[in-house]
Motif scaffolding. Sequence first.
Motif, PDB file in Angstrom:
ATOM      1  N   ARG A  36       0.851  -1.181   0.000  1.00 47.44           N
ATOM      2  CA  ARG A  36       0.000   0.000   0.000  1.00 47.44           C
ATOM      3  C   ARG A  36       0.887   1.232   0.000  1.00 47.44           C
ATOM      4  N   PRO A  37       0.353   2.367  -0.439  1.00 48.53           N
ATOM      5  CA  PRO A  37       1.106   3.619  -0.266  1.00 48.53           C
ATOM      6  C   PRO A  37       1.341   3.865   1.225  1.00 48.53           C
ATOM      7  N   ALA A  38       2.453   4.501   1.539  1.00 48.90           N
ATOM      8  CA  ALA A  38       2.766   4.787   2.940  1.00 48.90           C
ATOM      9  C   ALA A  38       1.637   5.590   3.578  1.00 48.90           C
ATOM     10  N   PRO A  39       1.271   5.263   4.819  1.00 47.78           N
ATOM     11  CA  PRO A  39       0.165   5.965   5.463  1.00 47.78           C
ATOM     12  C   PRO A  39       0.532   7.399   5.809  1.00 47.78           C
ATOM     13  N   GLY A  40      -0.470   8.233   5.927  1.00 47.06           N
ATOM     14  CA  GLY A  40      -0.260   9.614   6.330  1.00 47.06           C
ATOM     15  C   GLY A  40      -0.133   9.730   7.833  1.00 47.06           C
ATOM     16  N   PRO A  41      -0.115  10.946   8.337  1.00 43.41           N
ATOM     17  CA  PRO A  41       0.033  11.156   9.785  1.00 43.41           C
ATOM     18  C   PRO A  41      -1.174  10.624  10.547  1.00 43.41           C
ATOM     19  N   SER A  42      -0.940  10.249  11.788  1.00 43.14           N
ATOM     20  CA  SER A  42      -2.025   9.753  12.627  1.00 43.14           C
ATOM     21  C   SER A  42      -1.914  10.366  14.010  1.00 43.14           C
ATOM     22  N   ALA A  43      -3.015  10.323  14.734  1.00 39.67           N
ATOM     23  CA  ALA A  43      -3.049  10.813  16.112  1.00 39.67           C
ATOM     24  C   ALA A  43      -3.038   9.626  17.055  1.00 39.67           C
ATOM     25  N   THR A  44      -2.369   9.781  18.183  1.00 36.63           N
ATOM     26  CA  THR A  44      -2.352   8.742  19.212  1.00 36.63           C
ATOM     27  C   THR A  44      -3.299   9.144  20.334  1.00 36.63           C
ATOM     28  N   ILE A  45      -4.184   8.243  20.693  1.00 29.00           N
ATOM     29  CA  ILE A  45      -5.153   8.488  21.761  1.00 29.00           C
ATOM     30  C   ILE A  45      -4.867   7.503  22.878  1.00 29.00           C
ATOM     31  N   VAL A  46      -4.812   8.009  24.099  1.00 29.83           N
ATOM     32  CA  VAL A  46      -4.514   7.178  25.258  1.00 29.83           C
ATOM     33  C   VAL A  46      -5.646   7.316  26.263  1.00 29.83           C
ATOM     34  N   GLY A  47      -6.087   6.180  26.803  1.00 20.65           N
ATOM     35  CA  GLY A  47      -7.093   6.186  27.852  1.00 20.65           C
ATOM     36  C   GLY A  47      -6.643   5.321  29.010  1.00 20.65           C
ATOM     37  N   ALA A  48      -6.813   5.804  30.232  1.00 15.19           N
ATOM     38  CA  ALA A  48      -6.477   5.045  31.432  1.00 15.19           C
ATOM     39  C   ALA A  48      -7.763   4.636  32.127  1.00 15.19           C
ATOM     40  N   PHE A  49      -7.803   3.383  32.631  1.00 14.47           N
ATOM     41  CA  PHE A  49      -9.046   2.816  33.146  1.00 14.47           C
ATOM     42  C   PHE A  49      -8.840   2.194  34.517  1.00 14.47           C
ATOM     43  N   PRO A  50      -9.898   2.209  35.336  1.00  8.04           N
ATOM     44  CA  PRO A  50      -9.753   1.679  36.693  1.00  8.04           C
ATOM     45  C   PRO A  50      -9.672   0.167  36.763  1.00  8.04           C
ATOM     46  N   ASP A  51     -10.102  -0.521  35.697  1.00  9.65           N
ATOM     47  CA  ASP A  51     -10.037  -1.986  35.678  1.00  9.65           C
ATOM     48  C   ASP A  51     -10.144  -2.460  34.234  1.00  9.65           C
ATOM     49  N   LEU A  52      -9.833  -3.744  34.022  1.00 14.75           N
ATOM     50  CA  LEU A  52      -9.832  -4.309  32.676  1.00 14.75           C
ATOM     51  C   LEU A  52     -11.222  -4.312  32.055  1.00 14.75           C
ATOM     52  N   VAL A  53     -12.229  -4.630  32.839  1.00 20.91           N
ATOM     53  CA  VAL A  53     -13.578  -4.726  32.281  1.00 20.91           C
ATOM     54  C   VAL A  53     -14.047  -3.380  31.752  1.00 20.91           C
ATOM     55  N   THR A  54     -13.758  -2.299  32.459  1.00 19.14           N
ATOM     56  CA  THR A  54     -14.139  -0.968  31.975  1.00 19.14           C
ATOM     57  C   THR A  54     -13.420  -0.647  30.674  1.00 19.14           C
ATOM     58  N   ALA A  55     -12.151  -1.025  30.579  1.00 16.97           N
ATOM     59  CA  ALA A  55     -11.428  -0.839  29.313  1.00 16.97           C
ATOM     60  C   ALA A  55     -12.100  -1.628  28.198  1.00 16.97           C
ATOM     61  N   GLY A  56     -12.532  -2.861  28.502  1.00 22.08           N
ATOM     62  CA  GLY A  56     -13.242  -3.659  27.499  1.00 22.08           C
ATOM     63  C   GLY A  56     -14.547  -3.021  27.079  1.00 22.08           C
ATOM     64  N   GLN A  57     -15.234  -2.394  28.024  1.00 19.83           N
ATOM     65  CA  GLN A  57     -16.484  -1.706  27.690  1.00 19.83           C
ATOM     66  C   GLN A  57     -16.228  -0.517  26.765  1.00 19.83           C
ATOM     67  N   LEU A  70      -4.634   2.107  23.991  1.00 19.19           N
ATOM     68  CA  LEU A  70      -3.715   2.866  23.149  1.00 19.19           C
ATOM     69  C   LEU A  70      -4.213   2.747  21.707  1.00 19.19           C
ATOM     70  N   ALA A  71      -4.523   3.883  21.092  1.00 18.43           N
ATOM     71  CA  ALA A  71      -5.124   3.847  19.758  1.00 18.43           C
ATOM     72  C   ALA A  71      -4.386   4.774  18.804  1.00 18.43           C
ATOM     73  N   ARG A  72      -4.468   4.431  17.521  1.00 14.74           N
ATOM     74  CA  ARG A  72      -4.017   5.326  16.454  1.00 14.74           C
ATOM     75  C   ARG A  72      -5.218   5.627  15.573  1.00 14.74           C
ATOM     76  N   ALA A  73      -5.457   6.921  15.326  1.00 15.24           N
ATOM     77  CA  ALA A  73      -6.575   7.333  14.480  1.00 15.24           C
ATOM     78  C   ALA A  73      -6.041   8.169  13.331  1.00 15.24           C
ATOM     79  N   GLU A  74      -6.620   7.946  12.155  1.00 17.61           N
ATOM     80  CA  GLU A  74      -6.139   8.631  10.960  1.00 17.61           C
ATOM     81  C   GLU A  74      -7.063   9.757  10.519  1.00 17.61           C
ATOM     82  N   THR A  75      -8.142   9.968  11.251  1.00 19.89           N
ATOM     83  CA  THR A  75      -9.027  11.104  10.978  1.00 19.89           C
ATOM     84  C   THR A  75      -9.339  11.810  12.294  1.00 19.89           C
ATOM     85  N   HIS A  76      -9.626  13.109  12.200  1.00 16.84           N
ATOM     86  CA  HIS A  76      -9.999  13.861  13.399  1.00 16.84           C
ATOM     87  C   HIS A  76     -11.296  13.307  14.003  1.00 16.84           C
ATOM     88  N   MET A  77     -12.203  12.862  13.143  1.00 12.95           N
ATOM     89  CA  MET A  77     -13.473  12.336  13.635  1.00 12.95           C
ATOM     90  C   MET A  77     -13.248  11.102  14.497  1.00 12.95           C
TER      91      MET A  77
END
Length: 443
Positions: free
Chosen positions: A206-227, A270-277
């Motif tokens: 594929r063509p090389a991807p463009g810039p992306s944003a990194t989103i980080v979320g911290a959670f009190p437990d694993l189940v909440t992260a899964g939700q 830990l996420a990477r998003a390629e659109t502002h939306m």
Amino acid sequence: MKLPNLITDPNTLAGLSHDEAEWAPAGTARAAVRPRSTRDVQEAAKACAAEKIPIVPRGAGTGLSGGANAVDGCLVLDLSRMNRILEIDADNLLAVVQPGVVNDDLKKAVAEQGLWYPPDPASSPWSTIGGNVATNAGGLCCLKYGVTRDYVLGLEAVMGGPVEYGTAVRLGRRTSKGVAGYDLTSLLVGSEGTLGVVTEISVRLRPAPGPSATIVGAFPDLVTAGQAVALATSRGLQPAALELIDRACLQAVEDWKHLGIEPDTAAMLLARAETHMDADGLVSAFTDAGAVWAERSTDSAEAEALFAARRLVYPALERLGPLLTEDVCVPRSRVPEMLARIEKIGARHGVQIATIAHAGDGNLHPLLITPPGDDNARLASQSAFDDIITHALDLGGTVTAEHGVGLLKRDGMIRELGHDAWSVQKAIKHTLDPLNIFNPGKA
């Protein structure tokens, strides 16, 4: 067996006779060879067929299911020296490689031409394309961009059965579309060397991807992260990556590499998003699900450190003792429930379980940590391992998403497939390998 450059030294054979799957049985190989060409593999296959000697192919040995483990009296085919990139065709977005090419080496080579090879298992600095093909490896980017099978256009494989053993058969194509005949290329991807030995691979780029944003979320437990994962999915968000890392994993990496990460919450997404939306949507989904905090990272060095930490989890935990690695996958809506069940399984068996996950597609990697030399702890870990498989199947999941069946998941695979599908699979194996010499006992 008459083959040039046979390796028979017991110490060398021992090192070539297993992958990194903890406690998966390994037999005693008769010999090993390190082919450099398809012709070398053909000669080995012909010689083995004549004497009905099993053939066990291996790449870098980074597997986690015992798929490359020797069986008694076998010939190990170490394909790591078949490591040439044969072609990069930028005009047609494809590359042709030998199976011993390391995943990251291919990425670097195509990046010089502004291209990208997306499949990226955490072992990408060491694992080979041939091994990735054998297990249909996925990785961090597979949530949006797909797994290895989605990028394999064609293969050359040394096969037997309907053709003379040792025949090199070309499968697939170079075009972006094509439906001539059965899709035998896809059949071999994920077959773990049980239907033949792959000697050349044509992959889609594929063509090389463009810039992306990194989103980080911290959670009190694993189940909440899964939700939060389930909520992001239900809202139709499409991150390029969505990874879960628990506190034990982060702490192990920090203790080893001192990356400056402070694991002060039970779990992190830990996420990477390629659109502002998608970036804004992920922050909202994490917050709405109950995150302690969630934000876009504005520090590129910090973002890279977090993804580096994700890739280092396995070797970091391995330093603490024998590590039994799971690879179950459940429907994304069932991720919270599966995480809760894993916690209960660990408590019930008295086993420490650290968890990482390609959470966005439901692929969970519980890592069962065992004190060295403790047989009771080993048995408890193996029981917990089996229970995790049972619960994944109960939730409509699969016993392996990307590590392969090998030896550790064979019983689970049979339970998952059921009698009729298992009978069909056995019939295919018998047709393509009637002598049962290609990696017998696996997959």
